[in-house]
Design a protein around this motif. Structure first.
Motif, PDB file in Angstrom:
ATOM      1  N   PHE A 161       0.831  -1.208   0.000  1.00 15.31           N
ATOM      2  CA  PHE A 161       0.000   0.000   0.000  1.00 15.31           C
ATOM      3  C   PHE A 161       0.870   1.265   0.000  1.00 15.31           C
ATOM      4  N   VAL A 164       2.278   2.027  -3.525  1.00 20.24           N
ATOM      5  CA  VAL A 164       1.289   2.634  -4.412  1.00 20.24           C
ATOM      6  C   VAL A 164       1.035   4.086  -4.020  1.00 20.24           C
ATOM      7  N   LEU A 284      -2.277  -3.491  -5.377  1.00 20.74           N
ATOM      8  CA  LEU A 284      -3.264  -3.358  -4.301  1.00 20.74           C
ATOM      9  C   LEU A 284      -3.967  -4.691  -4.030  1.00 20.74           C
ATOM     10  N   GLY A 287      -1.767  -6.686  -1.849  1.00 17.71           N
ATOM     11  CA  GLY A 287      -1.801  -6.210  -0.471  1.00 17.71           C
ATOM     12  C   GLY A 287      -3.052  -6.656   0.260  1.00 17.71           C
TER      13      GLY A 287
END
Length: 439
Positions: A161, A164, A284, A287
């Motif tokens: 996270f 990103v 994502l 994650g």
């Protein structure tokens, strides 16, 4: 004169337990927040590569070195700095590390040439080197063992996270205010979190939580010879299997994250910007998968801890099947869906692996144990993945290289099978040694 001592009422005990739980989750949130800051400070550089290249006329080699120097410092210093943190105190070490990478990121914003930027980036790496291992050791020390896979998976997902967020927010700030402001924004966020962490989290309060959830650990830091430390880190076959299996299975996310934008560009005709955004969505997904997979591992292994090995094996096999099929389909929606599903499980064994390492090592050396796990993750999976995939791609094409990547979790599954076979006996021996040490 007779004195009586009132027993705490059920209501008081419930309130105390509730306060313990709330504070534990506050510590977890702040520690993960610093992990986000860690990766945002690390990855913001990628968002401003084009601007740095234009401003200073840098070659791609020099641009790449600004990123590689961070990885180099992390790789070299993770283990020794984690050992020092176990000795000196984990909370104090976290505050110092986070302050260092935040100030170094501010130094990046103030850099006037390549040399100054390279030095600042090196200090970013020094600050970040042991944070992952020390941070996870802190949060595991204040949660019960039954939640270890959930906590480990959720904590490690913070890296995805943060990566990103660093690229997205850094790029947005740089587009409006310039590259210096992008570094400055990351630095300010880090320093604000450092101040809050320093006020809220202390060694004493952390130590006070441990008896309440069944953990016992000396608050003042660990004192142990190097020989005894190594014996604790590599005392059983199963813990070695946890280290190795975790590292090997992470080759998949590292390879796919690195090459997916190029894959989308070459085989789907996506322009660079769209390919990067689409690839970020897969990051994502990974994650989220780490969080969910870790939680499921804890839920399904409440009655029998060895099930975590079985669950880790299952995640690896599922990833292998989904990606193997997906990467052999023609370009299209079905292929992307299967790749996304495979990416959901590709780092799922991270939580169970971390839980096994915590179960099989003494709490007093957990930062060192997770430094060893981090070192294994980097050496066996994260560091070589992109390079090896690129070397193979030069010979058989990028698609052919990516089609070989899913065999890594299959190897990891075999390693986890070996670890499971030895786990029960190894855990009995480790617990017996802990009992001897406590008397």
């Amino acid at each position: 004169m007779l004195t009586t001592h009132a027993e705490p009422t059920a209501g008081e005990m419930t309130t105390t337990q509730s306060n313990v739980r709330v504070y534990a989750w506050v510590v977890f949130a702040l520690t993960v927040g610093l992990l986000l800051s860690d990766y945002m400070s690390r990855q913001v550089l990628n968002a401003v590569f084009p601007l740095l290249k234009t401003t200073w006329g840098l070659s791609d080699t020099r641009l790449g070195s600004l990123s590689s120097v961070v990885a180099l410092m992390v790789g070299v210093l993770t283990f020794p700095l984690s050992v020092l943190a176990d000795r000196w105190g984990r909370v104090k070490s976290i505050v110092l590390m986070a302050a260092m990478w935040s100030l170094a990121t501010l130094g990046c914003a103030l850099s006037t040439n390549y040399g100054e930027m390279l030095l600042a980036r090196a200090f970013v790496g020094i600050g970040e080197a042991a944070y992952g291992s020390v941070g996870i050791a802190v949060v595991l020390s204040i949660f019960p063992p039954r939640l270890r896979a959930t906590i480990t998976g959720a904590f490690m997902a913070g890296g995805a996270f943060g990566s990103v967020l660093g690229m997205a927010l850094g790029g947005a700030v740089a587009a409006h205010l310039g590259w210096r402001a992008a570094f400055g924004a990351m630095a300010i966020m880090g320093m604000v979190l450092v101040v809050i962490y320093r006020i809220v989290v202390t060694e004493k309060r952390i130590a006070s939580l441990q008896p309440a959830i069944g953990n016992r650990e000396a608050p003042g830091g660990m004192r142990m010879s190097l020989r005894a430390l190594l014996k604790g880190l590599f005392s059983t076959r199963s813990v070695v299997c946890a280290y190795v299996g975790s590292g090997v299975h992470l080759l998949v996310p590292a390879a796919v994250w690195s090459w997916l934008p190029s894959f989308l560009n070459r085989y789907y005709g996506m322009e660079t910007g769209k390919a990067a955004v689409t690839a970020a969505a897969f990051v994502l997904v990974t994650g989220v998968g780490m969080v969910v997979c870790g939680n499921l591992a804890d839920r399904f292994s409440k009655e029998a801890g060895e099930r975590k090995w079985t669950i880790a094996i299952a995640y690896c096999v599922i990833c292998f099947v989904l990606l193997t099929i997906g990467l052999r389909l023609p370009p299209g929606t079905a292929q992307l869906v299967l790749i996304g599903a495979g990416m959901f499980f590709c780092a799922g064994a991270a939580g169970p692996s971390g839980a096994m390492v915590a179960n099989l090592t003494p709490p007093s050396i957990h930062a060192s144990a997770f430094a060893t796990l981090t070192l294994s993750n980097n050496l066996l999976g994260l560091a070589p993945a992109a390079v090896l995939t690129g070397v193979v791609a030069d010979h058989i094409g990028l698609l052919g290289a990516l089609q070989l990547v899913p065999f890594a979790p299959l190897v990891a599954a075999l390693v986890f099978v070996i670890g499971k076979r030895h786990y029960s006996g190894d855990l009995d021996r480790v617990n017996a040694l802990r009992e001897e040490a406590s008397h």
